[in-house]
Scaffold this motif. Structure first.
Motif, PDB file in Angstrom:
ATOM      1  N   GLU A 195      31.976 -19.604 -61.017  1.00  0.00           N
ATOM      2  CA  GLU A 195      32.696 -20.225 -62.130  1.00  0.00           C
ATOM      3  C   GLU A 195      32.685 -19.329 -63.359  1.00  0.00           C
ATOM      4  N   ALA A 196      31.576 -18.633 -63.586  1.00  0.00           N
ATOM      5  CA  ALA A 196      31.514 -17.708 -64.724  1.00  0.00           C
ATOM      6  C   ALA A 196      32.511 -16.574 -64.570  1.00  0.00           C
ATOM      7  N   ALA A 197      32.841 -16.219 -63.308  1.00  0.00           N
ATOM      8  CA  ALA A 197      33.806 -15.143 -63.049  1.00  0.00           C
ATOM      9  C   ALA A 197      35.234 -15.666 -62.978  1.00  0.00           C
ATOM     10  N   SER A 208      34.102 -21.873 -51.346  1.00  0.00           N
ATOM     11  CA  SER A 208      34.042 -22.877 -50.286  1.00  0.00           C
ATOM     12  C   SER A 208      32.976 -22.473 -49.279  1.00  0.00           C
ATOM     13  N   LEU A 209      32.227 -23.453 -48.810  1.00  0.00           N
ATOM     14  CA  LEU A 209      31.151 -23.215 -47.842  1.00  0.00           C
ATOM     15  C   LEU A 209      31.732 -23.369 -46.440  1.00  0.00           C
ATOM     16  N   LEU A 210      32.081 -22.256 -45.801  1.00  0.00           N
ATOM     17  CA  LEU A 210      32.779 -22.323 -44.521  1.00  0.00           C
ATOM     18  C   LEU A 210      31.842 -22.503 -43.328  1.00  0.00           C
ATOM     19  N   ARG A 211      30.587 -22.073 -43.453  1.00  0.00           N
ATOM     20  CA  ARG A 211      29.654 -22.270 -42.347  1.00  0.00           C
ATOM     21  C   ARG A 211      28.306 -22.701 -42.899  1.00  0.00           C
ATOM     22  N   PHE A 271      33.895 -27.861 -50.416  1.00  0.00           N
ATOM     23  CA  PHE A 271      35.004 -27.292 -51.169  1.00  0.00           C
ATOM     24  C   PHE A 271      34.688 -27.371 -52.657  1.00  0.00           C
ATOM     25  N   HIS A 272      35.172 -26.407 -53.402  1.00  0.00           N
ATOM     26  CA  HIS A 272      34.796 -26.294 -54.807  1.00  0.00           C
ATOM     27  C   HIS A 272      35.209 -27.548 -55.574  1.00  0.00           C
ATOM     28  N   PRO A 273      34.277 -28.179 -56.305  1.00  0.00           N
ATOM     29  CA  PRO A 273      34.628 -29.370 -57.086  1.00  0.00           C
ATOM     30  C   PRO A 273      35.728 -29.050 -58.103  1.00  0.00           C
ATOM     31  N   GLN A 274      36.699 -29.935 -58.187  1.00  0.00           N
ATOM     32  CA  GLN A 274      37.820 -29.716 -59.092  1.00  0.00           C
ATOM     33  C   GLN A 274      37.525 -30.296 -60.473  1.00  0.00           C
ATOM     34  N   ALA A 275      38.113 -29.682 -61.493  1.00  0.00           N
ATOM     35  CA  ALA A 275      38.009 -30.215 -62.849  1.00  0.00           C
ATOM     36  C   ALA A 275      38.716 -31.564 -62.923  1.00  0.00           C
ATOM     37  N   LEU A 311      35.974 -34.288 -49.557  1.00  0.00           N
ATOM     38  CA  LEU A 311      35.289 -34.808 -50.737  1.00  0.00           C
ATOM     39  C   LEU A 311      33.925 -35.356 -50.362  1.00  0.00           C
ATOM     40  N   LEU A 312      32.906 -34.881 -51.022  1.00  0.00           N
ATOM     41  CA  LEU A 312      31.545 -35.295 -50.708  1.00  0.00           C
ATOM     42  C   LEU A 312      31.324 -36.781 -50.995  1.00  0.00           C
ATOM     43  N   MET A 313      31.830 -37.289 -52.087  1.00  0.00           N
ATOM     44  CA  MET A 313      31.608 -38.698 -52.433  1.00  0.00           C
ATOM     45  C   MET A 313      32.233 -39.612 -51.400  1.00  0.00           C
ATOM     46  N   THR A 314      33.447 -39.242 -50.916  1.00  0.00           N
ATOM     47  CA  THR A 314      34.104 -40.059 -49.906  1.00  0.00           C
ATOM     48  C   THR A 314      33.330 -40.015 -48.614  1.00  0.00           C
ATOM     49  N   ALA A 315      32.791 -38.820 -48.292  1.00  0.00           N
ATOM     50  CA  ALA A 315      32.064 -38.667 -47.033  1.00  0.00           C
ATOM     51  C   ALA A 315      30.816 -39.516 -46.992  1.00  0.00           C
TER      52      ALA A 315
END
Length: 412
Positions: free
Chosen positions: A355-357, A362-365, A377-381, A407-411
């Protein structure tokens, strides 16, 4: 777990409508080769599209192919290869990375939307998707886009389906643009550059007039495989920077010579030609150094997209501070990072640096337990997340399709 294998689009409609009526979410699969990407889904029903495997139309002269979503990707690639054509965006085969057999289906290719090194020149999967037939989360069939390269039908909803991981609609048929394969290719290899210097060399090449179609950097690494297409690029463990040129043989030879002179301040240049070049880029595309069967097979793997100018410093810092390994693609705009195992896959460190860059990751494995507790997947603003939710609601208001995959919350 109930597996519902469909024969046509009408079957898909019926399955989705029944799922809506019973509030039973569906996991959508073709061959299941990418099921290990995303959050684990809480469902007892699988919608299997592998029976939708026909090629509906192929017009080599018009550079288009229409194919059902469950068609094996390898079979379709073999068909278009027989006409000396290809998918120019180089779809990634994730089987080696995930340790699963096969390279999936056409629908999985579009749903994942993962493109290879040529994206810098040819664009991504969505740029080659001309049209689609699909079934929404309302249980209704719809058609979007068309069967010509130039569509004038307004905004192409099919672009939303690419990279949606099956969360918006169930694709049943797609029309894709194909392109002629290049007559020749050469790869220039620079050995021994550090990450930041390699970033400058790739930026120089990509900014040159020589039409570079791929740029990648493999840092100095003790984890580099001793065999395979990438093993001989430089002395074992030494860094290698690769730059690809494609086209008519005479043009490629001329451009390679000119680019080698441009890159001379960075060191001497070696050349890979045709088959050797293609093999090396295939290995980079499929992230073979981080294969599940290799030395780093148990390590989580992140796919990081960032501004190319930030890539070298970001990757170097991540590797140093975590003890991990990285690969740079697209001139540093894409970084594959394999990091030593931790319960959270070092998500806090990765996302803070990314985010600083100005990028996203995304964490694929990762193991299933990690994917249950970490945002894959990267949390969206806030604003973007709200927009994404409105789009999702317009396609699938009851969240029947691949509930919780993105989405983690949905999962949970």
């Amino acid at each position: 777990m109930d597996t519902l294998k469909v024969r046509d689009a009408r079957d898909v409609e019926q399955v989705v409508r029944a799922a809506i009526a019973s509030d039973q979410p569906l996991e959508i699969i073709g061959h299941g080769t990418r099921r290990l990407i995303g959050h684990p889904m809480a469902t007892n029903a699988v919608l299997d599209l592998s029976g939708l495997n026909a090629v509906s139309a192929y017009e080599p002269n018009e550079l288009i192919i229409t194919v059902q979503a469950g068609a094996p990707l390898a079979d379709v690639q073999s068909l278009i290869d027989s006409k000396n054509q290809q998918f120019a965006f180089e779809p990634i085969d994730t089987s080696a990375l995930l340790g699963v057999p096969g390279n999936g289906t056409i629908g999985g290719m579009i749903g994942a939307g993962l493109a290879g090194p040529r994206r810098i020149k040819a664009g991504g999967a969505r740029d080659h998707l001309l049209g689609a037939h699909a079934v929404s989360g309302f249980g209704d069939s719809f058609k979007t886009g068309g069967r010509v390269v130039k569509n004038v039908t307004g905004y192409d909803l099919c672009k939303l389906l690419a990279g949606s991981w099956g969360t918006l609609a169930v694709m049943t048929e797609v029309t894709l643009k194909v392109m002629p394969k290049p007559e020749s290719e050469r790869t220039l290899v620079l050995a021994g550059l550090d990450d930041v210097t390699a970033n400058r060399a790739m930026t120089t090449a990509l900014g040159s007039p020589y039409d570079v179609s791929g740029a990648a950097h493999l840092p100095n690494s003790a984890f580099r495989p001793a065999t395979g297409a990438l093993a001989g690029l430089a002395a074992q463990g030494r860094a290698a920077t690769l730059l690809r040129l494609e086209g008519i043989a005479a043009s490629v030879a001329d451009r390679a010579g000119s680019l080698a002179k441009t890159l001379s301040p960075f060191g001497s240049v070696e050349t890979l030609q045709d088959a050797a070049s293609a093999a090396a880029w295939g290995a980079i595309r499929d992230v073979e150094p981080f294969a599940a069967s290799g030395a780093l097979g148990a390590w989580p793997v992140w796919r990081i997209v960032c501004p190319p100018a930030s890539g070298g410093a970001l990757g170097q810092a991540l590797a140093r501070d975590s003890g991990g390994d990285v690969i740079y693609d697209w001139g540093g705009g894409l970084i594959w990072a394999a990091l030593p195992p931790k319960p959270d896959a070092r998500a806090a460190l990765v996302r803070q640096r990314v985010e600083a860059a100005g990028g996203h990751a995304s964490l694929l494995r990762a193991p299933e337990e990690t994917r249950r507790n970490v945002d894959v997947f990267h949390p969206q603003a806030g604003g973007l997340a709200a927009l994404s939710q409105r789009v999702r609601n317009s396609f699938d208001p009851k969240i029947i399709l691949n509930r919780g995959r993105m989405l983690l919350m949905t999962a949970t």
